[in-house]
Design a protein around this motif. Structure first.
Motif, PDB file in Angstrom:
ATOM      1  N   ILE A 163       0.844  -1.211   0.000  1.00 60.54           N
ATOM      2  CA  ILE A 163       0.000   0.000   0.000  1.00 60.54           C
ATOM      3  C   ILE A 163       0.876   1.257   0.000  1.00 60.54           C
ATOM      4  O   ILE A 163       0.470   2.320  -0.491  1.00 60.54           O
ATOM      5  CB  ILE A 163      -0.964  -0.011   1.225  1.00 60.54           C
ATOM      6  N   GLY A 164       2.114   1.130   0.504  1.00 66.09           N
ATOM      7  CA  GLY A 164       3.016   2.282   0.610  1.00 66.09           C
ATOM      8  C   GLY A 164       3.321   2.939  -0.731  1.00 66.09           C
ATOM      9  O   GLY A 164       3.595   4.139  -0.782  1.00 66.09           O
ATOM     10  N   LYS A 165       3.289   2.157  -1.826  1.00 67.45           N
ATOM     11  CA  LYS A 165       3.608   2.807  -3.105  1.00 67.45           C
ATOM     12  C   LYS A 165       2.503   3.784  -3.500  1.00 67.45           C
ATOM     13  O   LYS A 165       2.756   4.827  -4.095  1.00 67.45           O
ATOM     14  CB  LYS A 165       3.904   1.801  -4.220  1.00 67.45           C
ATOM     15  N   HIS A 166       1.269   3.476  -3.088  1.00 66.74           N
ATOM     16  CA  HIS A 166       0.171   4.418  -3.362  1.00 66.74           C
ATOM     17  C   HIS A 166       0.288   5.641  -2.443  1.00 66.74           C
ATOM     18  O   HIS A 166       0.030   6.758  -2.865  1.00 66.74           O
ATOM     19  CB  HIS A 166      -1.182   3.724  -3.211  1.00 66.74           C
ATOM     20  N   HIS A 167       0.704   5.421  -1.202  1.00 65.45           N
ATOM     21  CA  HIS A 167       0.942   6.573  -0.300  1.00 65.45           C
ATOM     22  C   HIS A 167       1.965   7.506  -0.944  1.00 65.45           C
ATOM     23  O   HIS A 167       1.808   8.725  -0.916  1.00 65.45           O
ATOM     24  CB  HIS A 167       1.486   6.108   1.049  1.00 65.45           C
ATOM     25  N   ALA A 168       3.046   6.916  -1.498  1.00 64.27           N
ATOM     26  CA  ALA A 168       4.107   7.732  -2.120  1.00 64.27           C
ATOM     27  C   ALA A 168       3.501   8.572  -3.245  1.00 64.27           C
ATOM     28  O   ALA A 168       3.751   9.782  -3.345  1.00 64.27           O
ATOM     29  CB  ALA A 168       5.212   6.822  -2.646  1.00 64.27           C
ATOM     30  N   LYS A 169       2.688   7.937  -4.069  1.00 62.04           N
ATOM     31  CA  LYS A 169       2.056   8.649  -5.197  1.00 62.04           C
ATOM     32  C   LYS A 169       1.141   9.763  -4.669  1.00 62.04           C
ATOM     33  O   LYS A 169       1.137  10.876  -5.184  1.00 62.04           O
ATOM     34  CB  LYS A 169       1.258   7.619  -6.015  1.00 62.04           C
ATOM     35  N   TRP A 170       0.382   9.462  -3.580  1.00 63.94           N
ATOM     36  CA  TRP A 170      -0.547  10.470  -3.058  1.00 63.94           C
ATOM     37  C   TRP A 170       0.205  11.649  -2.446  1.00 63.94           C
ATOM     38  O   TRP A 170      -0.220  12.796  -2.573  1.00 63.94           O
ATOM     39  CB  TRP A 170      -1.514   9.841  -2.054  1.00 63.94           C
ATOM     40  N   PHE A 171       1.337  11.380  -1.770  1.00 62.90           N
ATOM     41  CA  PHE A 171       2.140  12.495  -1.254  1.00 62.90           C
ATOM     42  C   PHE A 171       2.671  13.327  -2.419  1.00 62.90           C
ATOM     43  O   PHE A 171       2.685  14.559  -2.362  1.00 62.90           O
ATOM     44  CB  PHE A 171       3.292  11.993  -0.371  1.00 62.90           C
ATOM     45  N   HIS A 172       3.126  12.653  -3.465  1.00 60.32           N
ATOM     46  CA  HIS A 172       3.602  13.380  -4.651  1.00 60.32           C
ATOM     47  C   HIS A 172       2.469  14.252  -5.206  1.00 60.32           C
ATOM     48  O   HIS A 172       2.672  15.432  -5.503  1.00 60.32           O
ATOM     49  CB  HIS A 172       4.091  12.368  -5.699  1.00 60.32           C
ATOM     50  N   GLN A 173       1.280  13.667  -5.318  1.00 58.28           N
ATOM     51  CA  GLN A 173       0.140  14.434  -5.858  1.00 58.28           C
ATOM     52  C   GLN A 173      -0.234  15.600  -4.952  1.00 58.28           C
ATOM     53  O   GLN A 173      -0.777  16.606  -5.406  1.00 58.28           O
ATOM     54  CB  GLN A 173      -1.080  13.511  -6.054  1.00 58.28           C
ATOM     55  N   ALA A 174       0.073  15.469  -3.653  1.00 60.00           N
ATOM     56  CA  ALA A 174      -0.241  16.555  -2.699  1.00 60.00           C
ATOM     57  C   ALA A 174       0.844  17.634  -2.715  1.00 60.00           C
ATOM     58  O   ALA A 174       0.792  18.570  -1.921  1.00 60.00           O
ATOM     59  CB  ALA A 174      -0.398  15.979  -1.291  1.00 60.00           C
ATOM     60  N   GLY A 175       1.853  17.487  -3.572  1.00 61.57           N
ATOM     61  CA  GLY A 175       2.875  18.522  -3.723  1.00 61.57           C
ATOM     62  C   GLY A 175       4.130  18.258  -2.898  1.00 61.57           C
ATOM     63  O   GLY A 175       5.024  19.103  -2.862  1.00 61.57           O
ATOM     64  N   ALA A 176       4.219  17.108  -2.224  1.00 64.92           N
ATOM     65  CA  ALA A 176       5.407  16.805  -1.417  1.00 64.92           C
ATOM     66  C   ALA A 176       6.469  16.133  -2.299  1.00 64.92           C
ATOM     67  O   ALA A 176       6.160  15.618  -3.376  1.00 64.92           O
ATOM     68  CB  ALA A 176       5.031  15.885  -0.263  1.00 64.92           C
ATOM     69  N   ARG A 177       7.726  16.152  -1.784  1.00 67.16           N
ATOM     70  CA  ARG A 177       8.808  15.481  -2.499  1.00 67.16           C
ATOM     71  C   ARG A 177       9.080  14.153  -1.780  1.00 67.16           C
ATOM     72  O   ARG A 177       9.383  14.167  -0.578  1.00 67.16           O
ATOM     73  CB  ARG A 177      10.059  16.371  -2.417  1.00 67.16           C
ATOM     74  N   VAL A 178       8.934  13.047  -2.507  1.00 69.08           N
ATOM     75  CA  VAL A 178       9.210  11.745  -1.885  1.00 69.08           C
ATOM     76  C   VAL A 178      10.702  11.483  -2.050  1.00 69.08           C
ATOM     77  O   VAL A 178      11.179  11.138  -3.129  1.00 69.08           O
ATOM     78  CB  VAL A 178       8.349  10.621  -2.513  1.00 69.08           C
ATOM     79  N   VAL A 179      11.454  11.715  -0.951  1.00 65.62           N
ATOM     80  CA  VAL A 179      12.916  11.697  -1.061  1.00 65.62           C
ATOM     81  C   VAL A 179      13.501  10.308  -0.879  1.00 65.62           C
ATOM     82  O   VAL A 179      14.650  10.061  -1.249  1.00 65.62           O
ATOM     83  CB  VAL A 179      13.569  12.656  -0.039  1.00 65.62           C
ATOM     84  N   GLY A 180      12.734   9.399  -0.304  1.00 68.60           N
ATOM     85  CA  GLY A 180      13.292   8.074  -0.107  1.00 68.60           C
ATOM     86  C   GLY A 180      12.272   7.119   0.471  1.00 68.60           C
ATOM     87  O   GLY A 180      11.163   7.506   0.824  1.00 68.60           O
ATOM     88  N   PHE A 181      12.677   5.851   0.516  1.00 67.33           N
ATOM     89  CA  PHE A 181      11.803   4.840   1.132  1.00 67.33           C
ATOM     90  C   PHE A 181      12.664   3.766   1.768  1.00 67.33           C
ATOM     91  O   PHE A 181      13.853   3.628   1.451  1.00 67.33           O
ATOM     92  CB  PHE A 181      10.848   4.245   0.079  1.00 67.33           C
TER      93      PHE A 181
END
Ligand SMILES: NC(=O)c1ccc[n+]([C@@H]2O[C@H](COP(=O)([O-])OP(=O)(O)OC[C@H]3O[C@@H](n4cnc5c(N)ncnc54)[C@H](OP(=O)(O)O)[C@@H]3O)[C@@H](O)[C@H]2O)c1
Length: 316
Positions: A11-29
């Motif tokens: 499910i975390g990959k969708h969280h990453a996409k949603w944070f990206h869509q919310a304007g955040a920078r996904v810097v790592g996992f």
């Protein structure tokens, strides 16, 4: 805002996409091994323009990337340790449900959940829990009010929720641990100060279903509740919720532009809205920078949810 996702292959990959869509920078996992990290990086790049780095050492991720937010999407038993370390590092923490689950039992689970709430409060960091159906209320009222008028009081609450078993067998208890937080978060969104009348509580854990019936009381009165969660071997899983006998089905599908949407429906009406988890993630991102915005489900509500979830489980 820089975000790190702990566990980004499920499910975390969708969280990453949603944070990206919310304007955040996904810097790592964070992943479990070098090989898994390589596979997850590729999976992330397939769903949004991911430019961050994968780690299999959480301390190193925190030191190098210095994220403002850590989103915990690890298996249940790993939530506590990851959230605690992230809070100690000064990060805001969004955590998947159930907030904490400890094999040592209810007492340890609740003690750890309280510790996280306390740590977040003392560090003045946001702690949010991913029970996204709490975002459904406003949409539900748009279906309820034209038919029933203003929702002045709640006499009954009903929630039925199915998940596809996908070939796995889970006990009714495991199903409750996994899915129980969702209906409880809806009930708490309606009645945040409510409590279960212990003598009214009847719980059945049978086969692939967990069912609970109880009276739930707060200052405004008592509401009769029925919750059922189950695994379904095949077919279309049902997600049905409502109060005062006005039930809506909740599902999802892409809209005309291909964006995945939530759908609330009754036999007569249908309402399309943003996906509930994307709403929850966007609100959490805002809460990390806006002093007046709270997470949709703050840690305190996640803790109360856990108390009810365990109370129900213990009386089975
Ligand atoms: N809110 C909802 O509707 C919803 C829906 C689904 C799941 N969830 C919750 O989300 C959480 C994750 O569920 P999931 O279905 O995504 O599980 P999953 O598919 O098993 O994914 C677990 C993730 O944790 C990582 N991980 C596991 N052990 C690790 C370790 N020792 N070190 C570092 N990373 C590790 C895995 O990374 P690798 O791939 O690198 O091993 C993977 O990315 C659970 O708490 C679940 O209850 C919530």
């Amino acid at each position: 805002m820089d975000v790190a996702i702990a566990g980004a292959s499920g499910i975390g990959k969708h969280h990453a996409k949603w944070f990206h869509q919310a304007g955040a920078r996904v810097v790592g996992f964070l992943g479990s091994s070098e090989e898994r990290v390589a596979a997850t990086s590729e999976a992330l790049r397939a769903i949004f323009p991911f430019t961050g780095r994968g780690y299999w050492d959480f301390d190193r991720l925190l030191e190098v990337e210095r994220p403002n937010v850590v989103d915990v999407c690890l298996p249940n038993g790993a939530h506590y340790d990851c959230a605690k370390r992230a809070l100690a590092h000064g990060c805001h923490v969004l955590c998947e449900k159930p907030m904490v689950w400890d094999p040592a039992g209810a007492e340890q689970t609740l003690a750890r959940a309280r510790e996280l709430v306390d740590l977040a409060r003392r560090a003045d960091r946001r702690l949010g829990i991913c029970t996204q159906y709490a975002a459904l209320l406003e949409h539900y009222l748009r279906l309820y009010q034209p038919v029933r008028g203003p929702l002045d009081g709640i006499e009954s609450f009903y929630a039925e929720m199915e998940t596809l078993a996908r070939g796995r067998f889970r006990s009714a208890e495991e199903i409750w641990v996994d899915m129980g937080p969702h209906p409880l978060s809806l009930l708490l969104a309606w009645k945040p100060g409510g409590a279960i009348e212990p003598s009214s509580l009847v719980v059945e854990l049978r086969g692939s279903e967990a069912r609970a019936r109880f009276d739930f009381s707060d200052a405004s009165g008592t509401c009769r509740c029925e919750i059922a969660v189950r695994d379904l071997s095949a077919g279309q899983p049902l997600r049905r919720f409502g109060v005062n006998g006005f039930l809506v089905d909740c599902s999802g599908r892409p809209d005309a532009d291909g964006t995945y949407c939530s759908v609330l429906s009754t036999p007569d009406q249908e309402l399309l809205g943003a996906d509930f988890m994307s709403l929850l993630v966007a609100q959490f991102a805002r809460s990390a920078v806006e002093p007046d915005t709270l997470p949709l489900v703050p840690g305190e509500a996640g803790l109360r949810n856990l108390e009810l979830q365990l109370q129900i489980l213990q009386s089975a």
